[in-house]
Structures are given as structure tokens and as C-alpha cells.
Design a protein around this motif. Sequence first.
Motif, PDB file in Angstrom:
ATOM      1  N   MET A  71       7.340  27.431   6.450  1.00 35.83           N
ATOM      2  CA  MET A  71       7.849  26.013   6.385  1.00 35.83           C
ATOM      3  C   MET A  71       5.958  25.541   6.663  1.00 35.83           C
ATOM      4  SD  MET A  71      10.990  24.190   5.013  1.00 35.83           S
ATOM      5  CE  MET A  71       9.612  25.085   3.907  1.00 35.83           C
ATOM      6  N   ILE A  72       6.108  26.242   8.415  1.00 32.26           N
ATOM      7  CA  ILE A  72       4.069  25.573   8.378  1.00 32.26           C
ATOM      8  C   ILE A  72       3.406  25.936   7.125  1.00 32.26           C
ATOM      9  CG2 ILE A  72       2.834  26.719   9.933  1.00 32.26           C
ATOM     10  CD1 ILE A  72       4.597  27.002  11.990  1.00 32.26           C
ATOM     11  N   ILE A 128       0.968  23.554   5.544  1.00 32.08           N
ATOM     12  CA  ILE A 128      -0.278  23.443   5.133  1.00 32.08           C
ATOM     13  C   ILE A 128      -0.567  23.734   3.946  1.00 32.08           C
ATOM     14  CG2 ILE A 128      -2.121  25.433   5.556  1.00 32.08           C
ATOM     15  CD1 ILE A 128      -1.014  25.765   8.418  1.00 32.08           C
ATOM     16  N   GLY A 129      -0.444  24.455   3.272  1.00 29.15           N
ATOM     17  CA  GLY A 129      -0.425  24.959   1.653  1.00 29.15           C
ATOM     18  C   GLY A 129      -0.504  23.064   1.094  1.00 29.15           C
ATOM     19  N   MET A 130       0.363  22.390   1.808  1.00 26.67           N
ATOM     20  CA  MET A 130       0.415  21.371   0.742  1.00 26.67           C
ATOM     21  C   MET A 130      -1.300  20.626   0.663  1.00 26.67           C
ATOM     22  SD  MET A 130       2.486  20.620  -0.878  1.00 26.67           S
ATOM     23  CE  MET A 130       2.668  19.403  -1.968  1.00 26.67           C
ATOM     24  N   SER A 131      -1.488  20.582   2.054  1.00 28.36           N
ATOM     25  CA  SER A 131      -2.867  20.488   2.631  1.00 28.36           C
ATOM     26  C   SER A 131      -4.031  20.312   1.672  1.00 28.36           C
ATOM     27  CB  SER A 131      -3.602  20.695   3.622  1.00 28.36           C
ATOM     28  OG  SER A 131      -2.640  19.808   4.677  1.00 28.36           O
ATOM     29  N   LEU A 148      19.080  28.508   8.030  1.00 25.54           N
ATOM     30  CA  LEU A 148      18.071  28.321   8.043  1.00 25.54           C
ATOM     31  C   LEU A 148      17.522  28.690   6.372  1.00 25.54           C
ATOM     32  CD1 LEU A 148      17.255  31.062  11.389  1.00 25.54           C
ATOM     33  CD2 LEU A 148      16.911  28.349  11.007  1.00 25.54           C
ATOM     34  N   TYR A 149      17.737  29.731   6.223  1.00 29.89           N
ATOM     35  CA  TYR A 149      17.337  29.741   4.685  1.00 29.89           C
ATOM     36  C   TYR A 149      18.020  29.111   4.010  1.00 29.89           C
ATOM     37  CZ  TYR A 149      16.090  35.167   5.912  1.00 29.89           C
ATOM     38  OH  TYR A 149      15.852  36.291   6.424  1.00 29.89           O
ATOM     39  N   GLY A 150      18.864  28.208   4.371  1.00 32.72           N
ATOM     40  CA  GLY A 150      19.676  27.280   2.966  1.00 32.72           C
ATOM     41  C   GLY A 150      18.794  25.948   3.136  1.00 32.72           C
ATOM     42  N   TYR A 151      17.915  25.672   4.286  1.00 37.24           N
ATOM     43  CA  TYR A 151      16.855  24.321   4.756  1.00 37.24           C
ATOM     44  C   TYR A 151      15.862  24.462   3.858  1.00 37.24           C
ATOM     45  CZ  TYR A 151      14.395  21.115   7.165  1.00 37.24           C
ATOM     46  OH  TYR A 151      13.449  20.035   6.970  1.00 37.24           O
ATOM     47  N   VAL A 152      15.276  26.465   4.220  1.00 41.58           N
ATOM     48  CA  VAL A 152      13.696  26.070   3.346  1.00 41.58           C
ATOM     49  C   VAL A 152      13.801  26.062   1.892  1.00 41.58           C
ATOM     50  CG1 VAL A 152      12.246  28.159   3.340  1.00 41.58           C
ATOM     51  CG2 VAL A 152      12.906  28.112   5.310  1.00 41.58           C
ATOM     52  N   LEU A 153      14.972  27.135   1.100  1.00 42.80           N
ATOM     53  CA  LEU A 153      15.396  26.645  -0.058  1.00 42.80           C
ATOM     54  C   LEU A 153      15.603  25.354  -0.354  1.00 42.80           C
ATOM     55  CD1 LEU A 153      15.228  27.917  -2.299  1.00 42.80           C
ATOM     56  CD2 LEU A 153      17.716  27.546  -2.436  1.00 42.80           C
ATOM     57  N   SER A 154      16.801  24.479   0.879  1.00 44.16           N
ATOM     58  CA  SER A 154      16.306  23.641   0.315  1.00 44.16           C
ATOM     59  C   SER A 154      14.992  22.307  -0.011  1.00 44.16           C
ATOM     60  CB  SER A 154      17.304  22.577   0.787  1.00 44.16           C
ATOM     61  OG  SER A 154      16.475  21.614   1.923  1.00 44.16           O
ATOM     62  N   ILE A 181       9.608  19.201   8.608  1.00 48.10           N
ATOM     63  CA  ILE A 181       9.138  20.277   8.888  1.00 48.10           C
ATOM     64  C   ILE A 181       9.480  20.771  10.280  1.00 48.10           C
ATOM     65  CG2 ILE A 181       7.993  22.221   8.718  1.00 48.10           C
ATOM     66  CD1 ILE A 181       7.908  21.170   5.580  1.00 48.10           C
ATOM     67  N   PRO A 182       9.033  19.489  11.158  1.00 48.92           N
ATOM     68  CA  PRO A 182       8.671  19.703  12.639  1.00 48.92           C
ATOM     69  C   PRO A 182      10.118  19.573  13.265  1.00 48.92           C
ATOM     70  CG  PRO A 182       6.426  18.069  11.956  1.00 48.92           C
ATOM     71  CD  PRO A 182       7.746  18.399  10.380  1.00 48.92           C
ATOM     72  N   PHE A 183      10.525  18.079  12.073  1.00 51.23           N
ATOM     73  CA  PHE A 183      12.530  18.252  12.881  1.00 51.23           C
ATOM     74  C   PHE A 183      13.373  19.369  12.713  1.00 51.23           C
ATOM     75  CE2 PHE A 183      11.482  14.095  12.289  1.00 51.23           C
ATOM     76  CZ  PHE A 183      11.937  13.412  13.650  1.00 51.23           C
ATOM     77  N   PHE A 184      12.381  20.784  11.987  1.00 55.87           N
ATOM     78  CA  PHE A 184      13.259  22.015  11.466  1.00 55.87           C
ATOM     79  C   PHE A 184      12.896  22.859  12.342  1.00 55.87           C
ATOM     80  CE2 PHE A 184      12.191  25.767   8.980  1.00 55.87           C
ATOM     81  CZ  PHE A 184      13.772  26.246   9.257  1.00 55.87           C
ATOM     82  N   LEU A 185      11.959  23.195  12.887  1.00 57.38           N
ATOM     83  CA  LEU A 185      10.815  23.897  13.326  1.00 57.38           C
ATOM     84  C   LEU A 185      11.691  23.741  15.182  1.00 57.38           C
ATOM     85  CD1 LEU A 185       7.067  23.565  12.527  1.00 57.38           C
ATOM     86  CD2 LEU A 185       8.991  25.607  11.909  1.00 57.38           C
ATOM     87  N   VAL A 186      11.723  22.365  15.568  1.00 57.18           N
ATOM     88  CA  VAL A 186      12.398  22.408  16.365  1.00 57.18           C
ATOM     89  C   VAL A 186      13.732  23.087  16.873  1.00 57.18           C
ATOM     90  CG1 VAL A 186      13.208  20.672  18.575  1.00 57.18           C
ATOM     91  CG2 VAL A 186      10.491  21.054  17.511  1.00 57.18           C
TER      92      VAL A 186
END
Length: 136
Positions: A1-2, A6-9, A87-93, A63-68
Motif C-alpha cells: 500500500m505504501i 508513492i506510485g500515485m505521486s 489484509l489481502y481483502g483490503y489491498v484488493l479493495s 492507507i495510513p489507517f490501514f497501516l496502523v
Amino acid sequence: MILKAIGMSWLTVAQMMSSHAGFRSPEDLRKTRLNPNPDPKQLEPDERVERIRRIHHNDLENIPFFLVAGFLFVLTQPSLALAQWLLYGYVLSRLLHFGAYLSARTHDTRATLWTIGSLILIFMTGWTLVAAIRAA
């Protein structure tokens, strides 16, 4: 997710450079190697660039909320299967949300994908809180 955030930048910059538009600051109109033909129109909003910026902004809100939450959730030592599903479900969503946003799908589609990720965060946070209360 990080890496996605970063890729979006990088995607924002790539879109700005390919369209020669969507620049934000007056100093971006200085003549340089990367902008050999500055034009005041480059400071006007460009929908292609702004769409990427909105996606990036959405990532920075979520994403910061997900990481924490993910880190604290893993510390509770859930079953491997549950952790993987969540975790995979969140990333996929989030990846599907990105695709829906980038391809200009309806708000309903984006909201559904966002809701899936949000419910996963709520579950992981609730799980973590219950585990902390039990450990106290």
C-alpha cells in the motif's frame, strides 16, 4: 500500500509531463529542460491530472489507517487465514477502487469498493480493541 501511494505521486507527475498541464505553482512556468516551452495555460486544471490527484488524496486519507490498524491487528496474533483474508481483502479493495476511479466508474462503484475496505478496517480495529481489553 505504501508503494501504491508513492506510485500515485509518480503517476501524477507522468500525467502532468505528458499533457503539459495541471501544474500547480507559478514557478513551474520557468523555462527548464523539462519544460522548455512554458505556457500560462499549464497552470490551468487538467482533468486527467486532477483525477490522479484525487485518487492520490483518497489514498492518503485511507492507507495510513490501514497501516496502523493492520500492524496492531497482527500484534493480536489472529489466525493466519483471518489475517490473510483481511489484509489481502483490503489491498484488493483499494486496487479495485483505484481502477474504478481511474476509469471514471460511477460513485456507487467507488463507494462500494471503499466500503469494503472501510469495513475491514473497522473489523480489525474492533478486534484489536477487544484483544487489548481482554489483555488488561
